[in-house]
Design an enzyme around this catalytic site. Structure first.
Site, PDB file in Angstrom:
ATOM      1  N   GLY A 260       0.449  -5.111   0.681  1.00 52.92           N
ATOM      2  CA  GLY A 260      -0.776  -5.071  -0.106  1.00 52.92           C
ATOM      3  C   GLY A 260      -0.679  -5.833  -1.412  1.00 52.92           C
TER       4      GLY A 260
ATOM      5  N   ASP B 128      -1.180  -7.336   7.438  1.00 54.46           N
ATOM      6  CA  ASP B 128      -2.621  -7.193   7.237  1.00 54.46           C
ATOM      7  C   ASP B 128      -2.977  -7.807   5.884  1.00 54.46           C
ATOM      8  OD1 ASP B 128      -1.412  -5.169   5.705  1.00 54.46           O
ATOM      9  OD2 ASP B 128      -3.078  -3.780   5.972  1.00 54.46           O
TER      10      ASP B 128
ATOM     11  N   GLY C 224       0.820  -1.196   0.000  1.00 54.50           N
ATOM     12  CA  GLY C 224       0.000   0.000   0.000  1.00 54.50           C
ATOM     13  C   GLY C 224       0.856   1.250   0.000  1.00 54.50           C
TER      14      GLY C 224
ATOM     15  N   GLU D 268       5.881  -5.689   7.479  1.00 52.23           N
ATOM     16  CA  GLU D 268       5.266  -4.589   8.222  1.00 52.23           C
ATOM     17  C   GLU D 268       5.935  -4.261   9.549  1.00 52.23           C
ATOM     18  OE1 GLU D 268       2.451  -5.794   5.154  1.00 52.23           O
ATOM     19  OE2 GLU D 268       3.673  -6.907   6.571  1.00 52.23           O
TER      20      GLU D 268
END
Length: 365
Positions: A116, A147, A68, A139
């Site tokens: 992402g 996530d 992301g 992350e």
């Protein structure tokens, strides 16, 4: 907008619909508009009998997607706006839609595939890695927690391999991605143009039979003799101690990596992966990840991690708290606290499939 500069290129050819992430200068990092374009195309093609297969690729030579847009996420955290929360809500819904897509969804995981990027590929029904693949959920290095369904995927890896990858953020190649359940097939990068062209004319099964080859040797299987016992410990502190005292050089390197990560992110990640193993279907895990992501948005480590790794690039994050011992069990529990009825992400399981059947167990058409 100039033709060809759209952030996602959407086209059909023959029996296939092609989606190309098109921000090569940003390594195809996902933005909210890109997520919306992908979701709209998938929704339209699900009902279009002319589209029998969906194919996801990334523009440029470096990779499918680096994750992301973390600069935008950090900016939202600094400003206290809802933009990051809205992005994650749309993104996680897209991840769930990909996992339940009614047609073959072929994700070409060539080059860098992180964060992402794993979310838009790792839940697909046909996941293709190449010898250039570098797949990771990094992350914890920016004070965040895996996530986009990453804790679901890594929680299902053999033994403690997934927890090792979640905590360290280490990238894996094709063979190790196959071992961990992050990819299904290896296709040499040189064969990708022919594979993509063939998908317009033939069923996925036939195309795979032509192009799939054995992956180059991996590394993780040989390391399970220290990964499984070390990461089976109850706490991050004990995991680190076991790594330091095991004696394998790679175990010591993993301990050094953990020492540089956000202590809060490490402890929350350990809890998130272990909780994900018990939650069942992907949708329940994504709902948990949404709570954790919003908690990370309020924590100083996310902004500081992005500053150190992406903006200033001094690689010297000042984590708060600075040590594992200072992160309490209550601190970890707060990351999983309910958000309230108006804030929760609620994703229904697939129709007629309350047990959360994983579509990847079904062969591609």
């Amino acid at each position: 907008m100039t033709p060809g500069t759209e952030p996602v290129l959407v086209r059909t050819e023959g029996r296939a619909g092609y989606l190309t992430l098109n921000r090569p200068t940003a390594l195809n990092a996902l933005t909210h508009p890109m997520v919306d374009i992908l979701a709209a195309a998938l929704d339209a093609w699900a009902a279009d009998p002319a589209v029998e297969t969906v194919v996801l690729t990334g523009a440029g030579e470096r990779g499918l997607c680096a994750g992301g847009d973390i600069r935008a996420i950090a900016a939202s955290a600094r400003a206290g706006t809802e933009e990051a929360a809205a992005f994650w809500r749309a993104e996680y819904r897209l991840n769930a839609a990909i996992a339940r897509y009614p047609k073959p969804y072929v994700a070409v995981m060539d080059g860098i595939v992180m964060g992402g990027g794993v979310g838009v590929s790792g839940h697909g029904s046909v996941r293709i890695a190449t010898e250039r693949s570098r797949i990771a959920m990094p992350e914890t290095g920016i004070g965040f927690v895996p996530d986009v369904g990453g804790t679901y995927l890594l929680g299902r890896a053999p033994g403690e391999l997934g927890l090792h990858l979640a905590l360290t953020g280490a990238p894996v190649g094709a063979a190790d991605a196959l071992l961990c359940g992050l990819a299904d097939h290896h296709v040499p990068a040189a064969a990708l143009p022919a594979l993509l062209a063939d998908l317009a004319a033939d069923p996925v099964r036939d195309v795979l039979a032509r192009h799939v080859r054995p992956a180059p040797p991996g590394e993780l299987d040989a390391h399970r003799e220290w990964i499984d016992p070390c990461y089976a410990a109850d706490t991050v502190e004990e995991i680190t101690e076991r790594l330091l005292t095991h004696g394998a050089p790679a175990a010591g390197q993993a301990a050094a990596t953990l020492a540089a990560r956000s202590p809060t992110a490490l402890k929350v990640t350990l809890a998130a992966v272990r909780r994900a193993r018990r939650l069942g279907p992907l949708e329940r895990v994504l709902e948990q990840e949404y709570r954790v992501s919003l908690a990370a948005l309020r924590h100083p480590d996310l902004v500081e991690g992005v500053r150190a790794q992406v903006i200033d690039k001094d690689r010297q994050p000042r984590w708060r708290p600075a040590t594992l011992a200072e992160v309490s069990e209550d601190d970890v529990r707060r990351s999983f606290a309910p958000l309230g009825p108006d804030r929760e992400l609620r994703l229904p399981p697939a129709a007629g499939d309350p047990a959360g059947h994983d579509p990847r167990t079904s062969p591609p058409a």
